[in-house]
Design a protein around this motif. Structure first.
Motif, PDB file in Angstrom:
ATOM      1  N   MET A 272      25.655 -21.239 -30.136  1.00 45.28           N
ATOM      2  CA  MET A 272      24.580 -21.917 -30.856  1.00 45.28           C
ATOM      3  C   MET A 272      23.800 -22.842 -29.935  1.00 45.28           C
ATOM      4  N   GLN A 273      24.496 -23.501 -28.999  1.00 47.22           N
ATOM      5  CA  GLN A 273      23.813 -24.369 -28.034  1.00 47.22           C
ATOM      6  C   GLN A 273      22.896 -23.563 -27.131  1.00 47.22           C
ATOM      7  N   ARG A 274      23.374 -22.409 -26.669  1.00 44.83           N
ATOM      8  CA  ARG A 274      22.555 -21.544 -25.812  1.00 44.83           C
ATOM      9  C   ARG A 274      21.326 -21.051 -26.564  1.00 44.83           C
ATOM     10  N   TYR A 275      21.538 -20.663 -27.795  1.00 38.69           N
ATOM     11  CA  TYR A 275      20.432 -20.167 -28.607  1.00 38.69           C
ATOM     12  C   TYR A 275      19.404 -21.262 -28.858  1.00 38.69           C
ATOM     13  N   ARG A 276      19.880 -22.436 -29.225  1.00 37.98           N
ATOM     14  CA  ARG A 276      18.989 -23.571 -29.469  1.00 37.98           C
ATOM     15  C   ARG A 276      18.127 -23.857 -28.246  1.00 37.98           C
ATOM     16  N   GLN A 277      18.757 -23.861 -27.080  1.00 34.35           N
ATOM     17  CA  GLN A 277      18.032 -24.163 -25.854  1.00 34.35           C
ATOM     18  C   GLN A 277      17.023 -23.069 -25.517  1.00 34.35           C
ATOM     19  N   ALA A 278      17.391 -21.809 -25.739  1.00 32.56           N
ATOM     20  CA  ALA A 278      16.460 -20.706 -25.474  1.00 32.56           C
ATOM     21  C   ALA A 278      15.224 -20.810 -26.363  1.00 32.56           C
ATOM     22  N   CYS A 279      15.424 -21.164 -27.635  1.00 37.42           N
ATOM     23  CA  CYS A 279      14.297 -21.326 -28.555  1.00 37.42           C
ATOM     24  C   CYS A 279      13.397 -22.487 -28.137  1.00 37.42           C
ATOM     25  N   VAL A 280      14.021 -23.592 -27.783  1.00 36.30           N
ATOM     26  CA  VAL A 280      13.256 -24.776 -27.365  1.00 36.30           C
ATOM     27  C   VAL A 280      12.491 -24.482 -26.083  1.00 36.30           C
ATOM     28  N   ASP A 281      13.117 -23.804 -25.133  1.00 38.50           N
ATOM     29  CA  ASP A 281      12.443 -23.466 -23.876  1.00 38.50           C
ATOM     30  C   ASP A 281      11.202 -22.619 -24.136  1.00 38.50           C
ATOM     31  N   ALA A 282      11.284 -21.702 -25.108  1.00 37.04           N
ATOM     32  CA  ALA A 282      10.132 -20.863 -25.434  1.00 37.04           C
ATOM     33  C   ALA A 282       8.978 -21.701 -25.977  1.00 37.04           C
ATOM     34  N   ALA A 283       9.301 -22.697 -26.808  1.00 35.70           N
ATOM     35  CA  ALA A 283       8.266 -23.570 -27.349  1.00 35.70           C
ATOM     36  C   ALA A 283       7.648 -24.432 -26.250  1.00 35.70           C
ATOM     37  N   VAL A 284       8.491 -24.989 -25.390  1.00 38.63           N
ATOM     38  CA  VAL A 284       8.010 -25.847 -24.304  1.00 38.63           C
ATOM     39  C   VAL A 284       7.115 -25.074 -23.349  1.00 38.63           C
ATOM     40  N   SER A 285       7.488 -23.834 -23.046  1.00 38.31           N
ATOM     41  CA  SER A 285       6.713 -23.024 -22.103  1.00 38.31           C
ATOM     42  C   SER A 285       5.308 -22.740 -22.617  1.00 38.31           C
ATOM     43  N   ARG A 286       5.106 -22.844 -23.927  1.00 40.44           N
ATOM     44  CA  ARG A 286       3.793 -22.595 -24.518  1.00 40.44           C
ATOM     45  C   ARG A 286       3.067 -23.887 -24.874  1.00 40.44           C
ATOM     46  N   GLY A 287       3.664 -25.017 -24.514  1.00 43.60           N
ATOM     47  CA  GLY A 287       3.041 -26.298 -24.782  1.00 43.60           C
ATOM     48  C   GLY A 287       3.043 -26.691 -26.244  1.00 43.60           C
ATOM     49  N   LEU A 288       4.076 -26.255 -26.985  1.00 45.25           N
ATOM     50  CA  LEU A 288       4.154 -26.523 -28.415  1.00 45.25           C
ATOM     51  C   LEU A 288       5.103 -27.679 -28.713  1.00 45.25           C
ATOM     52  N   ASP A 289       5.034 -28.169 -29.946  1.00 45.10           N
ATOM     53  CA  ASP A 289       5.844 -29.325 -30.340  1.00 45.10           C
ATOM     54  C   ASP A 289       7.240 -28.945 -30.819  1.00 45.10           C
ATOM     55  N   GLY A 290       7.439 -27.663 -31.157  1.00 49.78           N
ATOM     56  CA  GLY A 290       8.748 -27.270 -31.648  1.00 49.78           C
ATOM     57  C   GLY A 290       8.801 -25.814 -32.011  1.00 49.78           C
ATOM     58  N   VAL A 291       9.910 -25.434 -32.638  1.00 53.38           N
ATOM     59  CA  VAL A 291      10.150 -24.036 -32.998  1.00 53.38           C
ATOM     60  C   VAL A 291      10.863 -23.979 -34.346  1.00 53.38           C
ATOM     61  N   VAL A 292      10.526 -22.954 -35.139  1.00 53.38           N
ATOM     62  CA  VAL A 292      11.233 -22.645 -36.380  1.00 53.38           C
ATOM     63  C   VAL A 292      11.776 -21.228 -36.250  1.00 53.38           C
ATOM     64  N   CYS A 293      13.069 -21.063 -36.534  1.00 52.07           N
ATOM     65  CA  CYS A 293      13.704 -19.762 -36.356  1.00 52.07           C
ATOM     66  C   CYS A 293      14.822 -19.586 -37.377  1.00 52.07           C
ATOM     67  N   GLY A 294      15.490 -18.439 -37.304  1.00 57.63           N
ATOM     68  CA  GLY A 294      16.664 -18.160 -38.120  1.00 57.63           C
ATOM     69  C   GLY A 294      17.713 -17.522 -37.235  1.00 57.63           C
ATOM     70  N   HIS A 295      18.196 -16.352 -37.646  1.00 56.91           N
ATOM     71  CA  HIS A 295      19.003 -15.440 -36.839  1.00 56.91           C
ATOM     72  C   HIS A 295      20.479 -15.799 -36.736  1.00 56.91           C
ATOM     73  N   ILE A 296      20.825 -17.055 -36.434  1.00 62.05           N
ATOM     74  CA  ILE A 296      22.237 -17.378 -36.174  1.00 62.05           C
ATOM     75  C   ILE A 296      22.949 -17.981 -37.390  1.00 62.05           C
ATOM     76  N   HIS A 297      22.265 -18.056 -38.527  1.00 63.78           N
ATOM     77  CA  HIS A 297      22.889 -18.506 -39.780  1.00 63.78           C
ATOM     78  C   HIS A 297      23.470 -19.916 -39.655  1.00 63.78           C
ATOM     79  N   HIS A 298      22.689 -20.815 -39.078  1.00 64.65           N
ATOM     80  CA  HIS A 298      23.138 -22.204 -38.931  1.00 64.65           C
ATOM     81  C   HIS A 298      21.926 -23.112 -39.101  1.00 64.65           C
ATOM     82  N   ALA A 299      21.792 -23.705 -40.288  1.00 61.52           N
ATOM     83  CA  ALA A 299      20.647 -24.558 -40.589  1.00 61.52           C
ATOM     84  C   ALA A 299      20.728 -25.866 -39.815  1.00 61.52           C
ATOM     85  N   GLU A 300      19.581 -26.284 -39.279  1.00 64.13           N
ATOM     86  CA  GLU A 300      19.597 -27.473 -38.423  1.00 64.13           C
ATOM     87  C   GLU A 300      18.168 -27.956 -38.170  1.00 64.13           C
TER      88      GLU A 300
END
Length: 264
Positions: free
Chosen positions: A180-208
């Motif tokens: 879950m930590q790896r996934y969270r970081q991968a999602c955040v890195d994708a948002a940062v690389s595009r100059g965005l403020d954050g990311v909304v996702c699903g996939h790993i069945h862990h609300a946060e």
């Protein structure tokens, strides 16, 4: 009862066609809310499970019909297919029955935050430990759902309310938390690389809802175990709702009431 009005709602991992889909809870949620924009963030219909055996109870039929008719009630619906409904991905950019299909997009909140929205299976290669480990993980999750199913049947029969035993067990497993930590970081890195403020996702069945070094990570959970939705009000505030009782929803995280959890 007056319906609660949301500017935006994100739902993912409903898994219609799966025996553990909590269609009744999601139907009840949709009957208690008004939504301006609804994002269906992947794994809405579990085509993997249905390829092995066909399971489609009446509650699944009612829920699919409800989702398809929301546009007629004034809700904009955007469907972002994931891995379990991958055949829909080839229709990226098209519209069917007034529902827009997109693989990913950028959502702007009422207070101006720009959020990348996608299912999250795009990061599987970055997160996965290998094919054997992934296979073991899938089998372990099937076992968790089996235990969760029978535990809650007994719990409800004794007068209790639904509680995600599967989610509780996952939170105690080191390898699951590392993934879950790896996934969270991968999602955040994708948002940062595009100059965005954050990311909304699903996939790993862990609300946060989490702040990772100034970037917002929002996972809207699932409807196999946690029964969670991510919502935005008209001030741009985000919260996760866990709708695990048809009588009384339980708010897990409310950004307007409690600080977003920070991860260094």
């Amino acid at each position: 009862m007056q319906k609660q009005h949301f500017r935006t709602v994100w739902l993912s991992d409903i898994h219609l066609g799966h025996k553990d889909c909590k269609a009744e809870f999601l139907l009840d949620f949709l009957n208690h809310v008004r939504i301006d924009t609804l994002y269906l963030v992947g794994d809405i219909v579990d085509m993997w499970e249905m390829s092995k055996r066909l399971l489609w109870p009446e509650s699944h039929n009612q829920l699919l019909h409800r989702l398809l008719t929301l546009t007629a009630q004034g809700t904009q619906v955007i469907y972002l297919p994931g891995n379990h409904d991958a055949p829909v991905q080839k229709y990226d950019g098209l519209s069917f029955a007034d529902i827009d299909i997109r693989r990913e997009l950028i959502h702007t909140t009422a207070d101006g935050k720009r959020l990348l929205v996608l299912h999250g299976d795009q990061f599987d290669e970055e997160v996965c430990f290998g094919r054997l480990h992934a296979w073991i993980g899938d089998k372990a999750y099937d076992l968790l759902l089996f235990v969760n199913r029978w535990y809650n049947k007994a719990r409800i029969a004794l007068g209790g309310r639904y509680w995600s035993l599967a989610g509780h067990i996952k939170s105690k497993v080191l390898s699951a938390n590392i993934a879950m930590q790896r996934y969270r970081q991968a999602c955040v890195d994708a948002a940062v690389s595009r100059g965005l403020d954050g990311v909304v996702c699903g996939h790993i069945h862990h609300a946060e809802v989490t702040d990772v070094d100034g970037t917002l990570y929002c996972n809207d959970g699932d409807w196999l175990e946690s029964c969670c939705a991510l919502t935005e009000n008209h001030r741009g505030e985000l919260q996760i709702l866990s709708w695990t009782s048809v009588k009384r929803p339980n708010i897990l995280y409310a950004v307007e009431n409690t600080p977003t959890r920070k991860v260094a």
